[in-house]
Design an enzyme around this catalytic site. Structure first.
Site, mmCIF file in Angstrom:
data_model
loop_
_atom_site.group_PDB
_atom_site.id
_atom_site.type_symbol
_atom_site.label_atom_id
_atom_site.label_comp_id
_atom_site.label_asym_id
_atom_site.label_seq_id
_atom_site.Cartn_x
_atom_site.Cartn_y
_atom_site.Cartn_z
ATOM 1 C CG ASN A 1 -8.112 -4.427 -17.991
ATOM 2 O OD1 ASN A 1 -7.053 -5.044 -17.958
ATOM 3 N ND2 ASN A 1 -8.174 -3.112 -18.090
ATOM 4 C CG ASP B 1 -19.834 15.421 24.341
ATOM 5 O OD1 ASP B 1 -19.228 16.517 24.300
ATOM 6 O OD2 ASP B 1 -20.032 14.799 25.396
ATOM 7 C CG ASP C 1 -14.904 18.007 24.553
ATOM 8 O OD1 ASP C 1 -14.285 19.010 24.947
ATOM 9 O OD2 ASP C 1 -16.030 17.705 24.963
ATOM 10 C CD GLU D 1 -10.319 -0.886 -17.395
ATOM 11 O OE1 GLU D 1 -9.907 -1.746 -16.608
ATOM 12 O OE2 GLU D 1 -9.861 -0.721 -18.535
ATOM 13 C CB THR E 1 -7.156 -9.286 -13.568
ATOM 14 O OG1 THR E 1 -7.253 -8.246 -14.548
ATOM 15 C CG2 THR E 1 -6.679 -10.565 -14.230
ATOM 16 C CG ASN F 1 -3.627 -2.782 -15.848
ATOM 17 O OD1 ASN F 1 -4.133 -3.902 -16.001
ATOM 18 N ND2 ASN F 1 -4.293 -1.760 -15.335
#
Length: 799
Positions: free
Chosen positions: A637, A543, A215, A173, A640, A609
């Site tokens: 969660n 430019d 360019d 998340e 961490t 996880n």
């Protein structure tokens, strides 16, 4: 306010708003006017128009009324046409309007810009794939845990909460927050390095760039004509000028070169006297700037570098007559009185001492094309006096002229003639410009920026291919590209070549061509599209107005902040505040650091996880009650993915960040062995937590769930510290080199201890206070993950 223009309608000249101009109007132009529409030139008196913003030509284009030969000529070669939005820099003339509004070349560029669709950046594509994949995994795992728990007789409400908790745990998340904050901090760092980010995703895209399409005019070069070569009979001198933005300049305290050949002094004096530009002091910067035609300004600066200042020469050689430049003669002549007793005693007296020997009261200096002057000359100045212009001298001058022209330089010659009268009437012009003494020639070019060559080398070392795309002449483009190290094979494709090629033919050669010249906005767009079709991540710098469509189409458009037009800045993702090409390389480095940090977070978060999910999935299969509560998963969660993730987002650059090839556009975020890393680190994390939990559960210890909870938390703290570098040990890069992450690691550990020992947290997170010995066991077991990752890096270094 709307600018006004002078038009001739029904034989009468009137002034109207530029917006009221229609096809068929005859518009009168003079120096300083902005051309209000596209039109055919029907009158030209030394008319020159600055078209750099539209075509990339750094030099004003001399316009003619003569019909052109050939078909599909590039814009820069259509010398009998004037274009809307360009600037009249010299002379006067008239055009018949042929197109207005969106039908003009400028309007066509606007149409191209509107037709270009914005595409997802490489990071957005990778995160999109990651999000979809994790969503599927989360749903499958949640359904599996819910089914297993229900079959074992766990309460339905608890299993619903657990399934939701596991689904949440499976998804990092913190990723959106970490990505946004990392990109924002990266944009802030880039601003300190003179790169302004207009689109936040562009920060990371820079790190994925494989090709930089640049360019030439104003980006790779100084956007001003500069004298680089002085050539006289028997001698050639390469010149380097001090320059500032837009116009040639020279410091007020510049020391003159005292050791100078007499003929060289005469060449510089001739170029300065036969000249309508001026050197004006700029008190704010302690320099002189030129006013007038850029080419003539470059001649003044070259002479001033040798101590020959225009004011002093004008005082010693007063101008008493002139024959202005015109496009038919391709030369300009000025007549000067020779002072027998110079009022000065500096280096300015050297040309005077040479000219006195000619025994004439006046001298005419002629400046123009070398070929034209040679046909009018019968002598050449050698050392301190004229000698006959033999075939040997003539061949040498022609060879020097051709060599400079082949190197993309503009060449001007200077000749002189002693005369008895300053009269310059039409009847006298032919005699004044005949039987000349050829003095020498100037080689001029819009020179490369001094820092660009190093930046190009750095880009190549980082696996990035620089490509020059310009509207300028092919010879000039090739010379600049070779000097900067952009072109290795010398191959140049022109706009006419591109017109003859299909999309597939261009796609087949686009990886081998590094220089494109005489191209239009449509061509630039096609080149960018061909590169993207080959799987390249293309950056386009520019430019001018003509760069805008390609800037918008490119994966990252980079506009110049100083010389760039508003149109190009609006189309770009990033603006260089210092117009410095090397800033792009610095921005690429920042982009790579940001991508590395985001990838490190994904690496850290998903591995953690996997460990949590494996515990929640495997433990019930081994007969244990639910090993970890839903709120504990969410707590982990939060700590961490949230706190530690933010610390990882500011990790400094690794030492090899610019010594490796960019990530391939087709690679997923899991490329480079990340899948196997996630598998073994995640499995190890889960195995350690599960082993500790089973040992405590089987012995009837009531703290077994809190032990699993704590081991998982401390394991991810160690994992975060070890993941800071994919190769070097944390002790080598320095534990304190990322103080934010170190502080976050301490904060997470403290929060976990609070969750264990604060009484009000026990009912919220279902924890029990651990005895000190058990806390040490949890910490020791958690350190295995840190040691394993460090050991893995040590093994990789040994390989």
């Amino acid at each position: 306010s709307v600018p006004h223009v002078r038009v001739r309608r029904s034989g009468r000249v009137r002034e109207i708003a530029a917006t009221e101009v229609v096809p068929g109007d005859v518009v009168l132009l003079e120096a300083g006017n902005i051309v209000p529409a596209d039109g055919r030139v029907i009158e030209s008196v030394n008319l020159r128009i600055q078209e750099a913003a539209l075509t990339g030509e750094s030099e004003p284009i001399e316009k003619t009324v003569e019909p052109l030969t050939g078909s599909n000529l590039p814009l820069g070669d259509r010398k009998n046409l004037a274009y809307m939005g360009t600037l009249v820099s010299y002379g006067r003339g008239a055009i018949v309007v042929t197109a207005v509004g969106m039908q003009t070349e400028l309007g066509k560029i606007a149409t191209l810009i509107q037709s270009v669709k914005q595409e997802m950046t490489p990071l957005q594509k990778r995160l999109d794939q990651l999000g979809k994949g994790l969503a599927v995994v989360a749903l499958v795992v949640a359904a599996l845990i819910f089914t297993l728990g229900t079959l074992r007789g766990e309460p339905l409400e608890l299993m619903v909460m657990t399934a939701i908790g596991v689904a949440v745990a499976a998804v990092p998340e913190g990723l959106p927050a970490v990505v946004t904050i990392t990109l924002a901090l990266g944009a802030k760092r880039m601003l300190r390095r003179q790169a302004l980010i207009r689109q936040l995703p562009a920060v990371e895209t820079l790190g994925s760039v494989t090709v930089i399409c640049s360019d030439k005019t104003g980006t790779l070069t100084e956007n001003r004509m500069t004298v680089t070569v002085l050539d006289i009979a028997g001698h050639r001198l390469d010149v380097t000028e001090n320059l500032s933005r837009k116009v040639p300049v020279i410091d007020e305290v510049a020391q003159p070169v005292t050791d100078m050949q007499p003929a060289l002094a005469l060449l510089l004096a001739g170029g300065t006297l036969c000249n309508d530009a001026a050197l004006m002091p700029d008190q704010s910067v302690g320099r002189f700037r030129t006013i007038g035609d850029p080419t003539e300004g470059a001649l003044l600066v070259a002479a001033a570098r040798f101590g020959l200042w225009k004011d002093a020469l004008d005082e010693m050689f007063p101008r008493v007559g002139e024959v202005p430049f015109d496009s038919e003669r391709k030369r300009m002549t000025t007549v000067h009185r020779l002072m027998r007793e110079p009022s000065r005693h500096g280096i300015e007296t050297l040309p005077a001492s040479l000219l006195v020997s000619l025994a004439a009261p006046y001298v005419a200096f002629v400046k123009g094309s070398v070929d034209g002057l040679l046909t009018l000359s019968d002598r050449v100045w050698v050392d301190r006096g004229p000698e006959p212009l033999t075939d040997e001298y003539r061949d040498r001058i022609e060879i020097a002229n051709n060599k400079l022209a082949q190197n993309g330089m503009r060449v001007l010659g200077v000749a002189l003639r002693p005369i008895d009268s300053p009269e310059t009437s039409n009847g006298r012009r032919a005699s004044i410009e005949d039987k000349l003494i050829f003095v020498g020639l100037f080689g001029m070019i819009d020179p490369p920026r001094p820092e660009v060559k190093t930046a190009v080398a750095t880009a190549k070392q980082a696996g990035i291919r620089p490509v020059m795309i310009t509207g300028d002449h092919p010879l000039t483009a090739r010379h600049i590209a070779q000097e900067l190290g952009i072109a290795d094979n010398g191959r140049v494709l022109t706009g006419q070549d591109l017109d003859r090629m299909s999309a597939d033919e261009l796609k087949a050669v686009v990886d081998d061509v590094a220089v494109y010249a005489r191209v239009s906005p449509e061509h630039k767009l096609r080149i960018v599209q061909a590169l993207q079709a080959r799987g390249q991540i293309a950056a386009m710098t520019g430019d001018g107005v003509n760069d805008a469509p390609a800037l918008k189409k490119a994966d990252i458009g980079v506009a110049m902040g100083i010389t760039g037009t508003d149109v190009s800045k609006e189309a770009a993702d990033m603006v260089l505040l210092d117009d410095n090409f090397k800033t792009i390389v610095a921005a690429v480095e920042e982009g790579r650091v940001i991508f590395d940090n985001i990838r490190k977070f994904v690496k850290f978060s998903i591995a953690g996880n996997i460990g949590k999910i494996s515990v929640a999935l495997v433990a019930p299969l081994l007969g244990t009650p639910l090993p970890i509560q839903p709120l504990q998963l969410l707590w982990l969660n939060l700590l961490t993915d949230g706190l530690l993730g933010l610390g990882m987002g500011v990790e400094p650059a690794e030492k090899d960040v610019m010594n490796r090839a960019p990530a391939r556009p087709t690679d997923s975020i899991f490329a480079g062995g990340l899948v196997s890393y996630l598998a073994w680190v995640g499995a190890l994390t889960g195995l350690i937590a599960l082993t500790i939990g089973l040992l405590y559960w089987s012995s009837g210890n009531p703290h077994w769930q809190t032990m699993i909870f704590t081991v998982l938390c401390f394991s991810q703290v160690g994992q975060a510290l070890a993941t800071r570098s994919g190769r070097d040990s944390i002790f080598k890069i320095g534990v304190t080199s990322n103080r934010l992450l170190l502080g976050m690691a301490i904060a997470v550990s403290a929060a976990q201890l609070g969750a264990i020992y604060l009484p009000f947290m026990h009912g919220f997170l279902y924890t029990t206070p651990l005895p000190l010995a058990d806390l040490f066991v949890a910490a020791a077991a958690s350190s295995i993950v840190f040691l394993a990752i460090e050991g893995h890096k040590w093994w990789k270094r040994r390989k």
